[in-house]
Design an enzyme around this catalytic site. Structure first.
Site, PDB file in Angstrom:
ATOM      1  N   GLU A 200       0.859  -1.184   0.000  1.00  0.00           N
ATOM      2  CA  GLU A 200       0.000   0.000   0.000  1.00  0.00           C
ATOM      3  C   GLU A 200       0.896   1.234   0.000  1.00  0.00           C
ATOM      4  OE1 GLU A 200      -2.171   2.526   3.521  1.00  0.00           O
ATOM      5  OE2 GLU A 200      -2.298   0.334   3.612  1.00  0.00           O
TER       6      GLU A 200
ATOM      7  N   THR B 118      -4.618   5.654   2.770  1.00  0.00           N
ATOM      8  CA  THR B 118      -5.067   6.962   3.236  1.00  0.00           C
ATOM      9  C   THR B 118      -5.983   7.597   2.196  1.00  0.00           C
ATOM     10  OG1 THR B 118      -2.814   7.136   4.154  1.00  0.00           O
ATOM     11  CG2 THR B 118      -4.324   8.942   4.599  1.00  0.00           C
TER      12      THR B 118
ATOM     13  N   LYS C 122      -9.886  -2.971   8.071  1.00  0.00           N
ATOM     14  CA  LYS C 122      -8.569  -2.551   8.551  1.00  0.00           C
ATOM     15  C   LYS C 122      -8.749  -2.130  10.011  1.00  0.00           C
ATOM     16  CE  LYS C 122      -5.503   1.441   8.153  1.00  0.00           C
ATOM     17  NZ  LYS C 122      -5.159   2.641   7.369  1.00  0.00           N
TER      18      LYS C 122
END
Length: 208
Positions: free
Chosen positions: A38, A67, A126
């Site tokens: 990521e 993000t 997550k």
């Protein structure tokens, strides 16, 4: 995207201050067998990093954007070549508006947030920040949510990765304990050494 089949059950998180260094970190991770990465959009030039890494690594590498806060973030990440998206929290429903049809790991912490994430079609939750409750908290969440795939992120080092996997996580997301300062210009040989130690620890535990 099958999280249980990620090498070492690990998703690396690349977050740095230099786009060229971040790209080198992504490529080095892939060379060392960590092929699920990521790239945080807080990294300068993050979309460029994703685009260049996709060109270098091809279409089959698991390369995502982290993000992700808005629909615009999601669309730009998809256009750059991201194959999955990661959000730090719930935010706006990804099923609404212009969100691309990509797997999403949605940030959640509380039971109510876990329910919302699953209702919104998250590929996985997550669990963030995982350091807040530790493996014991994940184990407690697994009782009412036995079928929800959890990916703990935040404060994950080797010991906590092993503990969270033992508590039922499908994978873990790890940033600085693995990547270190490589995405800001740090030593790539040191990154390779960290990956080797991580690979040994996680492989031995998963095989046990």
């Amino acid at each position: 995207m099958n999280l249980t089949e990620l090498p070492y059950r690990t998703m690396a998180i690349v977050r740095g201050t230099d786009r060229d260094a971040a790209l080198r970190a992504v490529l080095t991770l892939a060379e060392e067998g960590v092929t699920a990465t990521e790239v945080s959009l807080t990294t300068p030039g993050a979309l460029w990093v994703i685009e260049q890494a996709r060109r270098e690594l091809g279409p089959h590498v698991t390369l995502g954007a982290g993000t992700v806060l808005t629909c615009e973030d999601a669309v730009r990440a998809a256009d750059a070549g991201a194959s999955f998206l990661v959000t730090p929290g719930l935010g706006r429903d990804p099923g609404h508006g212009t969100w691309p049809e990509l797997p999403v790991l949605m940030g959640a912490l509380t039971p109510s947030e876990v329910i919302t994430a699953t209702e919104r079609g998250a590929l996985a939750v997550k669990l963030f920040p995982a350091s807040l409750g530790g493996p014991g908290y994940l184990k407690a969440l697994r009782d009412p949510f036995p079928t929800v795939p959890f990916v703990p992120v935040g404060g994950i080092d080797t010991a906590s990765a092993l503990a969270h996997l033992a508590a039922g996580a499908v994978a873990v997301g790890v940033g600085s304990p693995l990547v270190g300062d490589a995405a800001s210009g740090g030593d790539l040989d040191a990154l390779r050494e960290r990956v080797a130690r991580w690979r040994t620890a996680l492989t031995e535990e998963i095989a046990a």
